[in-house]
Design a protein around this motif. Sequence first.
Motif, PDB file in Angstrom:
ATOM      1  N   GLU A  42       0.835  -1.206   0.000  1.00 52.13           N
ATOM      2  CA  GLU A  42       0.000   0.000   0.000  1.00 52.13           C
ATOM      3  C   GLU A  42       0.876   1.265   0.000  1.00 52.13           C
ATOM      4  OE1 GLU A  42      -2.149   0.723   3.541  1.00 52.13           O
ATOM      5  OE2 GLU A  42      -3.460   2.225   2.636  1.00 52.13           O
ATOM      6  N   ALA A  43       1.895   1.260   0.871  1.00 53.09           N
ATOM      7  CA  ALA A  43       2.780   2.427   0.947  1.00 53.09           C
ATOM      8  C   ALA A  43       3.500   2.638  -0.378  1.00 53.09           C
ATOM      9  CB  ALA A  43       3.795   2.220   2.081  1.00 53.09           C
ATOM     10  N   GLU A  44       3.972   1.541  -0.913  1.00 53.39           N
ATOM     11  CA  GLU A  44       4.687   1.625  -2.190  1.00 53.39           C
ATOM     12  C   GLU A  44       3.763   2.149  -3.290  1.00 53.39           C
ATOM     13  OE1 GLU A  44       6.389  -1.599  -5.463  1.00 53.39           O
ATOM     14  OE2 GLU A  44       6.141  -2.158  -3.356  1.00 53.39           O
ATOM     15  N   GLY A  45       2.565   1.631  -3.329  1.00 59.63           N
ATOM     16  CA  GLY A  45       1.617   2.007  -4.367  1.00 59.63           C
ATOM     17  C   GLY A  45       1.180   3.455  -4.228  1.00 59.63           C
ATOM     18  N   LEU A  46       0.910   3.860  -3.001  1.00 55.46           N
ATOM     19  CA  LEU A  46       0.461   5.239  -2.796  1.00 55.46           C
ATOM     20  C   LEU A  46       1.551   6.234  -3.185  1.00 55.46           C
ATOM     21  CD1 LEU A  46      -1.495   5.016   0.586  1.00 55.46           C
ATOM     22  CD2 LEU A  46      -2.412   5.455  -1.703  1.00 55.46           C
ATOM     23  N   ALA A  47       2.791   5.907  -2.837  1.00 53.92           N
ATOM     24  CA  ALA A  47       3.901   6.812  -3.162  1.00 53.92           C
ATOM     25  C   ALA A  47       4.055   6.936  -4.672  1.00 53.92           C
ATOM     26  CB  ALA A  47       5.183   6.282  -2.532  1.00 53.92           C
ATOM     27  N   ALA A  48       4.064   5.790  -5.325  1.00 55.00           N
ATOM     28  CA  ALA A  48       4.230   5.807  -6.786  1.00 55.00           C
ATOM     29  C   ALA A  48       3.045   6.499  -7.444  1.00 55.00           C
ATOM     30  CB  ALA A  48       4.360   4.378  -7.313  1.00 55.00           C
ATOM     31  N   PHE A  49       1.876   6.222  -6.940  1.00 55.97           N
ATOM     32  CA  PHE A  49       0.671   6.802  -7.514  1.00 55.97           C
ATOM     33  C   PHE A  49       0.671   8.331  -7.342  1.00 55.97           C
ATOM     34  CE2 PHE A  49      -3.905   7.161  -8.234  1.00 55.97           C
ATOM     35  CZ  PHE A  49      -4.058   6.241  -9.258  1.00 55.97           C
ATOM     36  N   ALA A  50       1.111   8.780  -6.158  1.00 53.35           N
ATOM     37  CA  ALA A  50       1.150  10.233  -5.900  1.00 53.35           C
ATOM     38  C   ALA A  50       2.127  10.927  -6.836  1.00 53.35           C
ATOM     39  CB  ALA A  50       1.539  10.483  -4.442  1.00 53.35           C
ATOM     40  N   ASP A  51       3.254  10.283  -7.046  1.00 52.73           N
ATOM     41  CA  ASP A  51       4.251  10.876  -7.959  1.00 52.73           C
ATOM     42  C   ASP A  51       3.684  10.993  -9.360  1.00 52.73           C
ATOM     43  OD1 ASP A  51       6.012  11.106  -5.923  1.00 52.73           O
ATOM     44  OD2 ASP A  51       7.135   9.272  -6.411  1.00 52.73           O
ATOM     45  N   LEU A  52       3.050   9.895  -9.796  1.00 53.46           N
ATOM     46  CA  LEU A  52       2.538   9.883 -11.159  1.00 53.46           C
ATOM     47  C   LEU A  52       1.440  10.935 -11.339  1.00 53.46           C
ATOM     48  CD1 LEU A  52       2.392   6.048 -11.764  1.00 53.46           C
ATOM     49  CD2 LEU A  52       3.779   7.701 -13.025  1.00 53.46           C
ATOM     50  N   LEU A  53       0.571  11.032 -10.345  1.00 48.46           N
ATOM     51  CA  LEU A  53      -0.515  11.999 -10.459  1.00 48.46           C
ATOM     52  C   LEU A  53       0.016  13.442 -10.389  1.00 48.46           C
ATOM     53  CD1 LEU A  53      -3.466  10.432  -8.435  1.00 48.46           C
ATOM     54  CD2 LEU A  53      -3.155  10.572 -10.901  1.00 48.46           C
ATOM     55  N   ARG A  54       1.080  13.618  -9.602  1.00 50.05           N
ATOM     56  CA  ARG A  54       1.651  14.963  -9.491  1.00 50.05           C
ATOM     57  C   ARG A  54       2.242  15.388 -10.835  1.00 50.05           C
ATOM     58  NH1 ARG A  54       3.914  14.258  -5.030  1.00 50.05           N
ATOM     59  NH2 ARG A  54       5.912  13.481  -5.781  1.00 50.05           N
ATOM     60  N   ILE A  55       2.836  14.409 -11.512  1.00 53.53           N
ATOM     61  CA  ILE A  55       3.446  14.732 -12.800  1.00 53.53           C
ATOM     62  C   ILE A  55       2.366  15.047 -13.838  1.00 53.53           C
ATOM     63  CG2 ILE A  55       4.791  13.763 -14.699  1.00 53.53           C
ATOM     64  CD1 ILE A  55       6.296  12.130 -12.549  1.00 53.53           C
ATOM     65  N   THR A  56       1.293  14.280 -13.792  1.00 47.19           N
ATOM     66  CA  THR A  56       0.298  14.403 -14.852  1.00 47.19           C
ATOM     67  C   THR A  56      -0.824  15.378 -14.519  1.00 47.19           C
ATOM     68  OG1 THR A  56      -0.866  12.535 -13.890  1.00 47.19           O
ATOM     69  CG2 THR A  56       0.678  12.074 -15.672  1.00 47.19           C
ATOM     70  N   ARG A  57      -0.905  15.847 -13.288  1.00 49.26           N
ATOM     71  CA  ARG A  57      -2.025  16.712 -12.909  1.00 49.26           C
ATOM     72  C   ARG A  57      -2.105  17.983 -13.776  1.00 49.26           C
ATOM     73  NH1 ARG A  57      -5.463  16.706  -8.806  1.00 49.26           N
ATOM     74  NH2 ARG A  57      -4.333  15.063  -7.767  1.00 49.26           N
ATOM     75  N   PRO A  58      -0.965  18.606 -14.084  1.00 52.72           N
ATOM     76  CA  PRO A  58      -1.072  19.805 -14.943  1.00 52.72           C
ATOM     77  C   PRO A  58      -1.783  19.518 -16.261  1.00 52.72           C
ATOM     78  CG  PRO A  58       1.124  19.649 -14.023  1.00 52.72           C
ATOM     79  CD  PRO A  58       0.430  18.391 -13.667  1.00 52.72           C
ATOM     80  N   ALA A  59      -1.532  18.332 -16.811  1.00 50.08           N
ATOM     81  CA  ALA A  59      -2.186  18.000 -18.080  1.00 50.08           C
ATOM     82  C   ALA A  59      -3.678  17.825 -17.885  1.00 50.08           C
ATOM     83  CB  ALA A  59      -1.568  16.731 -18.667  1.00 50.08           C
TER      84      ALA A  59
END
Lengths: 159, 250
Positions: free
Chosen positions: A139-156
């Motif tokens: 869960e921790a691993e997934g949330l961290a990776a997911f947060a990074d990915l969403l942070r990168i793509t949120r501007p789009a």
Amino acid sequence: MTEEYVAQRYAHLRRAAFLMCGDWAQAGELARATLARALTAPDVGDPDLWAYGDLMAAFKPSHGRREHVFVAPSEAGERGAADADAGMGDVFTVLVLDALRRLSPKCRAVLVLHHFCHLAVVDTAEVLGLDATKVTEYEAEGLAAFADLLRITRPAVTA
Amino acid sequence: MTSVLERACAAEPPIGDAVDDIVRRADRLRRRRVRVVILAGLAVVLIVVLLGYALTTVLLPGPKPRTAAAVPVAQPRPSAVLDPVLRVLSGPVDARDLRIVPRQPASGPGWRQYAVLTANGGPHGMIEVAVYDAPAGLCLPVLADPDACAQPDRTRAGVEYARYSAREDRDWQVNEVIARRVVDGRTVVVQATGERGTGDAERGKPPLTAREVAQAATDPRLPDAFGLGERCNAPALACPVLRVPVRPAG
């Protein structure tokens, strides 16, 4: 297990399957097969746990399933570009599914079962055949990776 | 996180007839499971039957192969083949156009007797055969001197024998030969008697000549045609009455 249970749980199971595979058609097929087996199973114990376990078994890497990013339903395609909100929703869905796809299947399953299906850590561990500590790590691993990915793509998404 | 995932499912297509389809699938699954159970049961039964058959075939003895000796022979055989004594005697009798058949009582321990018939079935005397054990020797009688022993003739096969012919009584004409195998003293007596009580010397002649009787008595097959325990040594009341009696030594 009854038809009433099937009618109540089908939509939710299909959504969980969709988050795992990214294809509404395949998700619907898997959810129907799971509930059909649940109707004929002699003793399922907790029907929710049984159904989640049967559904998640379809996403084990050994099955060699092809990873889907996103397959839009036909209705969505027919709506056209006029519906701007719907179009934006599709983009968001693609980004979320792409972020999920980049996770390992078990990590993805932990996020779906714990955060979407609201299963406790212990139940999630039972469904996936893991111990609770491992579930927490996933869960921790997934949330961290997911947060990074969403942070990168949120501007789009928000552009 | 939960809201993100729920938002990703926002474009969810309608459910349609999913519930009915799930129920139909469940019915198909149930029927398939019933078929699988039935087929599995049949397969188990088939395996048990095959295993039983294989085990019984391997472990239990099968039917015994029919050997040539066990095959019944349906073809008729002449009596001479079954009676080794008759086999020896039938040769010279047949050569005279006569027939030889067992005469009741036909046999006993150490003796046989046969009736001789003409071609048209009329009686023509009889032939009697008796065996004795005389390992210690045998005095071959001399008809003219009761105290003397005859000097025997001898065959190449090592058989000593003496021939006797009695023709004085036309109602009891006899050709008799006493033959003793030297190696073990086994003694065979063949007595050919003409038909008695005819009052006719010609009709009362023995069916075999003295020479023919001698040939039969010294035939090596004749002593072996009797069993080892068979003998007419005294006392043997049922044995034939011989014109010239045999008295083994010892």
